[in-house]
Enzyme design. Structure first.
Site, PDB file in Angstrom:
ATOM      1  N   GLU A   1     -40.781 -27.935 -31.129  1.00  0.00           N
ATOM      2  CA  GLU A   1     -41.563 -28.746 -29.864  1.00  0.00           C
ATOM      3  C   GLU A   1     -40.770 -28.443 -28.617  1.00  0.00           C
ATOM      4  O   GLU A   1     -39.636 -28.389 -28.553  1.00  0.00           O
ATOM      5  CB  GLU A   1     -41.372 -30.284 -30.125  1.00  0.00           C
ATOM      6  CG  GLU A   1     -42.025 -31.263 -29.145  1.00  0.00           C
ATOM      7  CD  GLU A   1     -41.542 -32.731 -29.315  1.00  0.00           C
ATOM      8  OE1 GLU A   1     -40.357 -32.951 -29.656  1.00  0.00           O
ATOM      9  OE2 GLU A   1     -42.590 -33.439 -29.332  1.00  0.00           O
TER      10      GLU A   1
ATOM     11  N   CYS B   1     -46.661 -36.158 -26.151  1.00  0.00           N
ATOM     12  CA  CYS B   1     -46.683 -35.730 -27.489  1.00  0.00           C
ATOM     13  C   CYS B   1     -47.774 -35.433 -28.449  1.00  0.00           C
ATOM     14  O   CYS B   1     -47.887 -34.846 -29.439  1.00  0.00           O
ATOM     15  CB  CYS B   1     -45.653 -36.637 -28.651  1.00  0.00           C
ATOM     16  SG  CYS B   1     -46.362 -38.285 -28.298  1.00  0.00           S
TER      17      CYS B   1
ATOM     18  N   GLU C   1     -42.273 -43.359 -34.083  1.00  0.00           N
ATOM     19  CA  GLU C   1     -43.171 -42.417 -33.252  1.00  0.00           C
ATOM     20  C   GLU C   1     -42.442 -41.363 -32.620  1.00  0.00           C
ATOM     21  O   GLU C   1     -41.582 -41.269 -31.747  1.00  0.00           O
ATOM     22  CB  GLU C   1     -43.809 -43.399 -32.143  1.00  0.00           C
ATOM     23  CG  GLU C   1     -44.688 -44.397 -33.036  1.00  0.00           C
ATOM     24  CD  GLU C   1     -45.953 -43.773 -33.291  1.00  0.00           C
ATOM     25  OE1 GLU C   1     -46.419 -44.382 -34.331  1.00  0.00           O
ATOM     26  OE2 GLU C   1     -46.200 -42.469 -33.221  1.00  0.00           O
TER      27      GLU C   1
ATOM     28  N   LYS D   1     -34.728 -51.456 -24.792  1.00  0.00           N
ATOM     29  CA  LYS D   1     -34.223 -50.205 -24.099  1.00  0.00           C
ATOM     30  C   LYS D   1     -34.951 -49.258 -23.626  1.00  0.00           C
ATOM     31  O   LYS D   1     -35.474 -48.484 -24.339  1.00  0.00           O
ATOM     32  CB  LYS D   1     -32.946 -49.555 -24.747  1.00  0.00           C
ATOM     33  CG  LYS D   1     -32.043 -48.765 -23.832  1.00  0.00           C
ATOM     34  CD  LYS D   1     -31.050 -47.811 -24.351  1.00  0.00           C
ATOM     35  CE  LYS D   1     -31.804 -46.819 -24.693  1.00  0.00           C
ATOM     36  NZ  LYS D   1     -32.123 -46.114 -23.451  1.00  0.00           N
TER      37      LYS D   1
HETATM   38  O1  TXE Z   1     -36.146 -38.695 -26.706  1.00  0.00           O
HETATM   39  P1  TXE Z   1     -34.918 -39.277 -27.075  1.00  0.00           P
HETATM   40  P2  TXE Z   1     -36.879 -38.267 -25.251  1.00  0.00           P
HETATM   41  C1  TXE Z   1     -40.976 -37.786 -28.125  1.00  0.00           C
HETATM   42  C2  TXE Z   1     -41.230 -36.087 -27.759  1.00  0.00           C
HETATM   43  C3  TXE Z   1     -39.985 -35.779 -27.367  1.00  0.00           C
HETATM   44  C4  TXE Z   1     -39.282 -36.994 -27.279  1.00  0.00           C
HETATM   45  C5  TXE Z   1     -39.172 -37.083 -25.659  1.00  0.00           C
HETATM   46  O2  TXE Z   1     -42.178 -35.495 -28.326  1.00  0.00           O
HETATM   47  O3  TXE Z   1     -39.643 -35.020 -28.797  1.00  0.00           O
HETATM   48  O4  TXE Z   1     -39.876 -37.982 -27.626  1.00  0.00           O
HETATM   49  O5  TXE Z   1     -38.444 -38.276 -25.405  1.00  0.00           O
HETATM   50  C6  TXE Z   1     -32.983 -43.201 -26.919  1.00  0.00           C
HETATM   51  N1  TXE Z   1     -29.649 -44.506 -30.881  1.00  0.00           N
HETATM   52  N2  TXE Z   1     -41.973 -38.641 -28.120  1.00  0.00           N
HETATM   53  O6  TXE Z   1     -36.254 -36.931 -24.859  1.00  0.00           O
HETATM   54  O7  TXE Z   1     -33.867 -38.533 -26.625  1.00  0.00           O
HETATM   55  C7  TXE Z   1     -32.811 -42.691 -25.513  1.00  0.00           C
HETATM   56  O8  TXE Z   1     -31.869 -43.562 -24.663  1.00  0.00           O
HETATM   57  C8  TXE Z   1     -30.713 -45.168 -30.443  1.00  0.00           C
HETATM   58  C9  TXE Z   1     -43.113 -39.074 -29.237  1.00  0.00           C
HETATM   59  O9  TXE Z   1     -36.479 -39.487 -24.195  1.00  0.00           O
HETATM   60  O10 TXE Z   1     -35.009 -39.354 -28.530  1.00  0.00           O
HETATM   61  C10 TXE Z   1     -34.259 -43.064 -25.364  1.00  0.00           C
HETATM   62  O11 TXE Z   1     -34.439 -44.391 -24.600  1.00  0.00           O
HETATM   63  N3  TXE Z   1     -31.536 -44.900 -29.294  1.00  0.00           N
HETATM   64  C11 TXE Z   1     -43.863 -40.215 -28.855  1.00  0.00           C
HETATM   65  C12 TXE Z   1     -35.081 -42.927 -26.399  1.00  0.00           C
HETATM   66  O12 TXE Z   1     -34.371 -43.205 -27.531  1.00  0.00           O
HETATM   67  C13 TXE Z   1     -31.367 -43.729 -28.849  1.00  0.00           C
HETATM   68  C14 TXE Z   1     -44.379 -40.138 -27.594  1.00  0.00           C
HETATM   69  C15 TXE Z   1     -35.857 -41.770 -26.591  1.00  0.00           C
HETATM   70  O13 TXE Z   1     -34.883 -40.680 -26.506  1.00  0.00           O
HETATM   71  C16 TXE Z   1     -30.348 -42.768 -29.470  1.00  0.00           C
HETATM   72  C17 TXE Z   1     -43.253 -39.784 -26.695  1.00  0.00           C
HETATM   73  C18 TXE Z   1     -29.553 -43.135 -30.424  1.00  0.00           C
HETATM   74  N4  TXE Z   1     -28.586 -42.454 -30.984  1.00  0.00           N
HETATM   75  C19 TXE Z   1     -41.992 -39.248 -27.045  1.00  0.00           C
HETATM   76  N5  TXE Z   1     -30.192 -41.549 -28.595  1.00  0.00           N
HETATM   77  C20 TXE Z   1     -45.235 -40.493 -29.609  1.00  0.00           C
HETATM   78  N6  TXE Z   1     -44.974 -39.749 -30.848  1.00  0.00           N
HETATM   79  O14 TXE Z   1     -45.818 -41.033 -29.466  1.00  0.00           O
HETATM   80  C21 TXE Z   1     -31.012 -41.644 -27.586  1.00  0.00           C
HETATM   81  N7  TXE Z   1     -31.894 -42.909 -27.587  1.00  0.00           N
END
Ligand code: TXE
Length: 480
Positions: free
Chosen positions: A384, A282, A248, A173
């Site tokens: 963050e 990130c 991650e 997804k």
């Molecule tokens: O995260 P979200 P975001 C981190 C970055 C920031 C965030 C940004 O630091 O904090 O990610 O990405 C799905 N059950 N990193 O805002 O909301 C959602 O649909 C299952 C770190 O998108 O967590 C999306 O596909 N899935 C990284 C994905 O999770 C769920 C590099 C991420 O969404 C869910 C990039 C649930 N309950 C970003 N809720 C690194 N360390 O490399 C949401 N999602």
């Protein structure tokens, strides 16, 4: 209006609900395509297809799997322009960045793991008193892969390719905020002859589709990249099911500039590490700590160099920053800049929303913000923000700066600048992070372990680490 489709059992299909979610172009603030509003039913169909495909894909010889992955790599390269354009429209990042980083790295992910699988072996341990141990590493089954919006195709492929390369099948997804390039990748997989059901992509909301994947009883392994909060939610679901889990998550990375650094290199690299991809990586260095006796000169040069970070239409190559990915994230970043002022911060530069002339006048743009005069332990320096916002803080001793650097709940990456080798080794060893860059940033060898400590995640991606994560190990001991 393009209607994105799910990719299930080798076919592009509508969601069971026949409902769609608006997909925005952040540079114009307008809806430009529709995303399937999928649910558990679509995930169940995808899992059934993946289970069926696993029976053959898991016993397909590695050279054959490799050939298909390398074909996909070639087709991504061939479609670079179209994929980069799609990524820029979907995410808001500059086209030159999508063309030079995001899409080439997606192609490289297929090439890197598509060749790596030809060399992935295991160990044997001979015992003196005539017995031999050997380790079998076998694919696990259907892997669930969930990815974020900041580097959409780059991180989506970084996750799914090692899983598939070792013989698993995948239900994936992408983020509902940036689904387009995963949809285009599905078409490439069909063209490359990836067998039906090996990769399945179900689009939709995290709380509906993502949670259905993490909770599905026939998905024994989950790999997630995204926010720390979401990582916690996923871990709560998978822990009692004893699923294998890789997380991650977020970061709040320190960038330490010592007085004995190469100042020119430190300034230029720090600007890149602060604002590339609108600061939505990130791994960005968002807290810059500068040794006191070069604080003023560094600040002056850093401010000057940041003037080159022009913000505007991502399709205009003169612009170094494009749009913030969503209205919600744009508002969040502006709220944090407001918080910084409330906490006593001095905005040295930027921090305001920008409305470029022309087609982007209603887009979501923020001028890079540089803030000083904040304590190391205030919310602005602890939480963050994930946008074009950095703080500058002076320090006098190594002990002091290590206290500041290690003070957050995160521990993903860190940067440090010094020309003193002993100091580089000494300080790097004391930094609480999974990755340390010395006199550079984002220099990546894909073979290295990639990931964070504390609340930046669990497990490591990259190289054979990824292959070990996506396989199960069995030791067989034969007495003879
Ligand atoms: O995260 P979200 P975001 C981190 C970055 C920031 C965030 C940004 O630091 O904090 O990610 O990405 C799905 N059950 N990193 O805002 O909301 C959602 O649909 C299952 C770190 O998108 O967590 C999306 O596909 N899935 C990284 C994905 O999770 C769920 C590099 C991420 O969404 C869910 C990039 C649930 N309950 C970003 N809720 C690194 N360390 O490399 C949401 N999602």
């Amino acid at each position: 209006m393009v209607k994105i489709k799910n990719f299930i059992n080798g076919e592009l299909v509508a969601p069971e609900s026949n409902e769609y979610i608006d997909n925005y172009d952040p540079s114009t603030g307008t809806v430009y395509s529709l995303i399937p509003d999928s649910d558990e039913r679509d995930v169940n169909f995808a899992v059934e297809a993946a289970k069926k495909a696993f029976r053959t894909w898991s016993v397909t010889p590695a050279p054959h799997r490799s050939k298909i992955l390398l074909k996909i790599s070639e087709l991504i390269e061939k479609n670079l322009e179209a994929l980069a354009k799609a990524e820029t429209i979907d995410n808001g990042k500059p086209l030159w960045l999508a063309k030079s980083v995001d899409i080439p790295r997606a192609s490289e992910n297929f090439r890197f793991y598509g060749t790596g699988i030809l060399h992935f072996a295991s160990e044997s341990h001979a015992m003196e008193d005539s017995a031999l141990n050997y380790t079998l590493r076998t694919p696990i089954g259907v892997a669930g892969c969930i990815s974020p919006w900041n580097l959409p195709l780059y991180l989506f492929t970084w996750k799914i390719v090692p899983a598939i390369a070792v013989g698993n099948t995948v239900v994936a997804k992408p983020s509902e905020i940036t689904p387009m390039t995963a949809f285009l990748l599905a078409e490439i997989c069909i063209e490359a002859g990836l067998p039906p059901g090996v990769l399945n992509i179900v689009h939709g909301y995290g709380h509906k589709v993502g949670s259905a994947i993490t909770a599905h009883p026939d998905i024994p392994i989950i790999s997630f990249t995204g926010g720390t909060k979401t990582g916690e939610t996923i871990a709560k679901t998978t822990a009692p099911m004893f699923k294998k889990l890789s997380l991650e998550l977020g970061g709040k990375n320190p960038n330490i500039v010592f007085a004995d650094c190469d100042l020119y290199k430190a300034v230029r690299t720090s600007v890149r590490a602060s604002f590339t991809n609108q600061g939505e990586i990130c791994l960005c260095g968002s807290r810059i700590f500068i040794e006191k006796n070069i604080y003023e000169i560094f600040k002056e040069k850093f401010l000057k160099e940041t003037e080159k970070m022009i913000v505007g239409d991502p399709f205009d190559d003169k612009n170094k920053l494009g749009a913030i990915v969503s209205k919600q994230h744009y508002d969040k970043i502006l709220q944090y800049i407001h918080l910084a002022k409330e906490e006593g911060g001095m905005i040295l530069k930027g921090g305001k929303s920008i409305h470029p002339e022309g087609r982007c006048s209603n887009g979501w743009f923020i001028e890079p913000a540089i803030i000083e005069n904040l304590p190391f332990d205030c919310r602005t320096n602890q939480e963050e923000i994930f946008g074009p916002v950095v703080t500058l803080t002076p320090f006098e001793t190594e002990e002091e700066v290590l206290l500041y650097a290690n003070s957050t709940k995160y521990g993903l990456a860190a940067l440090l600048f010094t020309e003193n080798l002993n100091k580089a080794h000494r300080v790097a060893a004391k930094l609480q992070s999974g990755i340390v860059w010395v006199n550079c940033w984002l220099l990546r060898d894909l073979r290295t372990p990639f990931g964070g400590v504390k609340r930046s995640g669990m497990g490591r991606e990259g190289g054979f680490e990824a292959f070990k994560f996506f396989t199960e190990e069995k030791n067989i001991c034969i007495k003879f």
